[in-house]
Structures are given as structure tokens and as C-alpha cells.
Design a protein around this motif. Structure first.
Motif, PDB file in Angstrom:
ATOM      1  N   GLN A   1       0.832  -1.207   0.000  1.00 45.38           N
ATOM      2  CA  GLN A   1       0.000   0.000   0.000  1.00 45.38           C
ATOM      3  C   GLN A   1       0.864   1.254   0.000  1.00 45.38           C
ATOM      4  N   ASN A   2       1.956   1.237   0.734  1.00 44.02           N
ATOM      5  CA  ASN A   2       2.878   2.375   0.695  1.00 44.02           C
ATOM      6  C   ASN A   2       3.333   2.656  -0.733  1.00 44.02           C
ATOM      7  N   MET A   3       3.725   1.610  -1.451  1.00 38.92           N
ATOM      8  CA  MET A   3       4.235   1.790  -2.813  1.00 38.92           C
ATOM      9  C   MET A   3       3.137   2.244  -3.768  1.00 38.92           C
ATOM     10  N   LEU A   4       1.930   1.743  -3.573  1.00 42.62           N
ATOM     11  CA  LEU A   4       0.818   2.163  -4.437  1.00 42.62           C
ATOM     12  C   LEU A   4       0.505   3.648  -4.249  1.00 42.62           C
ATOM     13  N   LEU A   5       0.490   4.114  -3.002  1.00 40.80           N
ATOM     14  CA  LEU A   5       0.222   5.522  -2.750  1.00 40.80           C
ATOM     15  C   LEU A   5       1.380   6.390  -3.233  1.00 40.80           C
ATOM     16  N   GLN A   6       2.602   5.891  -3.074  1.00 37.63           N
ATOM     17  CA  GLN A   6       3.755   6.627  -3.595  1.00 37.63           C
ATOM     18  C   GLN A   6       3.665   6.754  -5.108  1.00 37.63           C
ATOM     19  N   ALA A   7       3.208   5.714  -5.785  1.00 43.20           N
ATOM     20  CA  ALA A   7       3.058   5.761  -7.239  1.00 43.20           C
ATOM     21  C   ALA A   7       2.125   6.899  -7.646  1.00 43.20           C
ATOM     22  N   VAL A   8       1.028   7.069  -6.917  1.00 43.66           N
ATOM     23  CA  VAL A   8       0.093   8.152  -7.228  1.00 43.66           C
ATOM     24  C   VAL A   8       0.785   9.504  -7.141  1.00 43.66           C
ATOM     25  N   THR A   9       1.580   9.706  -6.098  1.00 43.19           N
ATOM     26  CA  THR A   9       2.241  11.008  -5.920  1.00 43.19           C
ATOM     27  C   THR A   9       3.264  11.289  -7.013  1.00 43.19           C
ATOM     28  N   LEU A  10       3.738  10.238  -7.680  1.00 43.32           N
ATOM     29  CA  LEU A  10       4.728  10.387  -8.748  1.00 43.32           C
ATOM     30  C   LEU A  10       4.081  10.474 -10.127  1.00 43.32           C
ATOM     31  N   GLY A  11       2.753  10.476 -10.174  1.00 39.87           N
ATOM     32  CA  GLY A  11       2.066  10.514 -11.455  1.00 39.87           C
ATOM     33  C   GLY A  11       2.070   9.185 -12.185  1.00 39.87           C
ATOM     34  N   LEU A  12       2.248   8.097 -11.441  1.00 39.60           N
ATOM     35  CA  LEU A  12       2.297   6.764 -12.020  1.00 39.60           C
ATOM     36  C   LEU A  12       1.007   6.009 -11.731  1.00 39.60           C
ATOM     37  N   VAL A  13       0.812   4.925 -12.453  1.00 36.13           N
ATOM     38  CA  VAL A  13      -0.320   4.036 -12.208  1.00 36.13           C
ATOM     39  C   VAL A  13       0.212   2.633 -11.965  1.00 36.13           C
ATOM     40  N   ALA A  14      -0.568   1.832 -11.261  1.00 30.07           N
ATOM     41  CA  ALA A  14      -0.110   0.494 -10.888  1.00 30.07           C
ATOM     42  C   ALA A  14      -1.308  -0.404 -10.639  1.00 30.07           C
ATOM     43  N   VAL A  15      -1.029  -1.695 -10.544  1.00 29.64           N
ATOM     44  CA  VAL A  15      -2.040  -2.687 -10.195  1.00 29.64           C
ATOM     45  C   VAL A  15      -1.336  -3.793  -9.420  1.00 29.64           C
ATOM     46  N   THR A  16      -2.051  -4.402  -8.499  1.00 28.05           N
ATOM     47  CA  THR A  16      -1.471  -5.516  -7.749  1.00 28.05           C
ATOM     48  C   THR A  16      -1.892  -6.831  -8.385  1.00 28.05           C
ATOM     49  N   VAL A  17      -0.970  -7.772  -8.416  1.00 29.16           N
ATOM     50  CA  VAL A  17      -1.229  -9.106  -8.974  1.00 29.16           C
ATOM     51  C   VAL A  17      -0.872 -10.127  -7.901  1.00 29.16           C
ATOM     52  N   GLY A  18      -1.901 -10.702  -7.295  1.00 27.21           N
ATOM     53  CA  GLY A  18      -1.682 -11.727  -6.277  1.00 27.21           C
ATOM     54  C   GLY A  18      -1.729 -13.126  -6.824  1.00 27.21           C
ATOM     55  N   ALA A  19      -2.307 -13.269  -8.016  1.00 22.37           N
ATOM     56  CA  ALA A  19      -2.427 -14.599  -8.630  1.00 22.37           C
ATOM     57  C   ALA A  19      -1.126 -14.949  -9.326  1.00 22.37           C
ATOM     58  N   VAL A  20      -0.111 -15.235  -8.525  1.00 25.02           N
ATOM     59  CA  VAL A  20       1.199 -15.595  -9.067  1.00 25.02           C
ATOM     60  C   VAL A  20       1.656 -16.889  -8.415  1.00 25.02           C
ATOM     61  N   ASP A  21       2.227 -17.753  -9.207  1.00 24.00           N
ATOM     62  CA  ASP A  21       2.750 -19.026  -8.698  1.00 24.00           C
ATOM     63  C   ASP A  21       4.101 -18.734  -8.052  1.00 24.00           C
ATOM     64  N   GLY A  22       4.094 -18.559  -6.738  1.00 29.12           N
ATOM     65  CA  GLY A  22       5.218 -17.957  -6.042  1.00 29.12           C
ATOM     66  C   GLY A  22       6.534 -18.690  -6.123  1.00 29.12           C
ATOM     67  N   ALA A  23       6.513 -20.006  -5.896  1.00 30.08           N
ATOM     68  CA  ALA A  23       7.775 -20.745  -5.890  1.00 30.08           C
ATOM     69  C   ALA A  23       8.414 -20.795  -7.278  1.00 30.08           C
ATOM     70  N   PRO A  24       7.663 -21.131  -8.348  1.00 32.32           N
ATOM     71  CA  PRO A  24       8.272 -21.087  -9.683  1.00 32.32           C
ATOM     72  C   PRO A  24       8.741 -19.690 -10.076  1.00 32.32           C
ATOM     73  N   ALA A  25       8.005 -18.665  -9.652  1.00 30.11           N
ATOM     74  CA  ALA A  25       8.437 -17.296  -9.958  1.00 30.11           C
ATOM     75  C   ALA A  25       9.755 -16.983  -9.259  1.00 30.11           C
ATOM     76  N   ALA A  26       9.903 -17.456  -8.024  1.00 27.76           N
ATOM     77  CA  ALA A  26      11.162 -17.259  -7.307  1.00 27.76           C
ATOM     78  C   ALA A  26      12.310 -17.960  -8.019  1.00 27.76           C
ATOM     79  N   ARG A  27      12.052 -19.159  -8.524  1.00 27.08           N
ATOM     80  CA  ARG A  27      13.103 -19.877  -9.266  1.00 27.08           C
ATOM     81  C   ARG A  27      13.433 -19.158 -10.569  1.00 27.08           C
ATOM     82  N   LYS A  28      12.400 -18.637 -11.230  1.00 27.41           N
ATOM     83  CA  LYS A  28      12.642 -17.917 -12.486  1.00 27.41           C
ATOM     84  C   LYS A  28      13.530 -16.700 -12.251  1.00 27.41           C
ATOM     85  N   LEU A  29      13.343 -16.049 -11.105  1.00 31.37           N
ATOM     86  CA  LEU A  29      14.146 -14.882 -10.766  1.00 31.37           C
ATOM     87  C   LEU A  29      15.447 -15.248 -10.067  1.00 31.37           C
TER      88      LEU A  29
END
Length: 224
Positions: A178-206
Motif C-alpha cells: 500500500q505504501n508503494m501504491l500511494l507513492q506511485a500516485v504522488t509520482l504521477g504513475l499508475v499500478a495494479v497488484t497481482v496476487g495470482a502468481v505461482d510464487g515458488a516457480p516465480a522465485a526460481r525464475k528470478l
């Protein structure tokens, strides 16, 4: 193919497969470290206005984010706001800080280091399409010029909080995000949260360190 040639070919294939698995499961080595621009602690948008304007937006202009904006977003999520005791922008159970923040762009992965407001970086091929595939094919994951990755390592909380470690880590993810989302607004940016992520494979990919899992993705950029 003769029996000996077949065995040699099978052995070579097994070695290649093993090397691939090792590479995919190994921790990334960052090749560069940069000092991020000093975060701003004043702005022209009030907290109330940022709350009122915050919306989930999935369409982005192709314009890349400057390092100043990326650094400000990371600071809002996990930056140190009290140098005397190391306390950060988001509350953390026992001040044990189980979160790690990363940024994925078309050309690199950045790992935020709150101490000293720094970042490790490593060049890589564009990982956003592969992360999109691990996030039920949500196009915003691939199309945003910057993808904030919130990873957690709940084991940092286990010794003190036992079975509640995962819960407290998840709560902290919400605070930081939430801090980052509100900070994005103050910077003139837009964002969306994505919770539907396969966490362990994503960690391996990164190639994240062992014990870290991806909890949240935040595509962010300038509005289309």
C-alpha cells in the motif's frame, strides 16, 4: 545407433538436463551495485489526495521509469526512515523484516538494499513474459515498463513467532504494498497488484535465494 553410442548420448542428455536444473535452481549473482537517488520526503500531493486517486490501472505507456522513481517506490516499501534504529517505512513484526523487494525491467533485475538506499543489479533477458505465464497470463505483468516484485522469507520470523510467521509476513506485504501504491500516485504513475502468481516457480525464475518466495507482483508505469 550402436549400444555404446546410445549410452553416451543418454548420459550427455542427463548431464545437460542436470545442468539446466542446477542453473534454474541457483541463486542469481548480481554484477553491479548502485546508489539510488536520495528519496524525497516532501511532495505536492497530500496523503488524502493520494488515497482518493489510487486505482488499479492495467494499461501503461511504453515510457521507461527513471531510476529516481524506482528508488522512491522502493524506499516507500522498505526504505529506512529512522537511521538511528534502522526502522523502515512499513511496520514489521519484531522489526525482523522478512520482505525483499525486486524490480524487473526489459533488461535487468534490481534487488533493493535498504541499508544505504542502494540496489544490486544484473543484466538479463526480459523475464516479464515468463512471469506473466506464472501469473495466469495477466498482460499487465509483461506490458508494464517496471514490475515490482515483493518476495518474503517467513523463516526470519519463525524463531520468535513460530506458526504465526507466515501470517505476519503476509501482513507486512500488505503494509509495504500500500505504501508503494500511494507513492506511485504522488509520482504521477499508475499500478495494479497481482496476487495470482505461482510464487515458488516465480522465485526460481528470478533465481531468488533459497527460502524466498514471490508473494505479490506490482506492474507500474506511466498512464497510457
Amino acid at each position: 545407433m550402436k549400444r555404446r553410442e546410445l549410452l553416451v548420448a543418454l548420459a550427455a542428455g542427463a548431464l545437460a538436463e542436470g545442468a539446466t536444473r542446477l542453473a534454474q535452481g541457483s541463486e542469481a549473482q548480481y554484477t553491479n551495485e548502485i546508489a539510488l537517488p536520495k528519496p524525497s520526503i516532501t511532495g505536492t500531493v497530500s496523503l488524502e489526495e493520494a488515497i482518493e486517486k489510487r486505482r488499479s490501472v492495467r494499461n501503461f505507456a511504453p515510457k521507461p521509469l527513471p531510476v529516481e522513481a524506482i528508488g522512491q517506490l522502493l524506499w516507500a516499501g522498505q526504505g529506512i526512515t529512522n537511521p538511528d534504529n534502522g526502522r523502515r517505512a512499513a511496520p514489521s513484526a519484531g522489526a525482523l523484516y522478512p520482505l525483499e523487494l525486486y524490480v524487473v525491467t526489459a533488461a535487468e533485475v534490481m534487488h533493493y538494499l535498504p541499508q544505504g538506499h542502494r540496489a544490486q543489479t544484473r543484466a538479463t533477458h526480459d523475464l516479464r513474459p515468463e512471469l506473466r505465464a506464472l501469473a495466469v497470463n495477466q498482460r499487465s505483468v509483461e506490458e508494464a515498463p517496471a514490475l515490482l516484485v515483493v518476495a518474503a522469507e517467513p523463516s526470519r520470523l519463525t524463531e520468535r513467532y513460530g506458526a504465526r510467521a507466515n501470517l505476519y509476513a503476509d501482513l507486512e506485504v500488505g503494509h509495504a504494498t500500500q505504501n508503494m501504491l500511494l507513492q506511485a500516485v504522488t509520482l504521477g504513475l499508475v499500478a495494479v497488484t497481482v496476487g495470482a502468481v505461482d510464487g515458488a516457480p516465480a522465485a526460481r525464475k528470478l533465481a531468488l535465494p533459497h527460502g524466498q518466495t514471490v508473494v505479490y507482483l506490482i506492474p507500474v508505469g506511466y498512464p497510457a
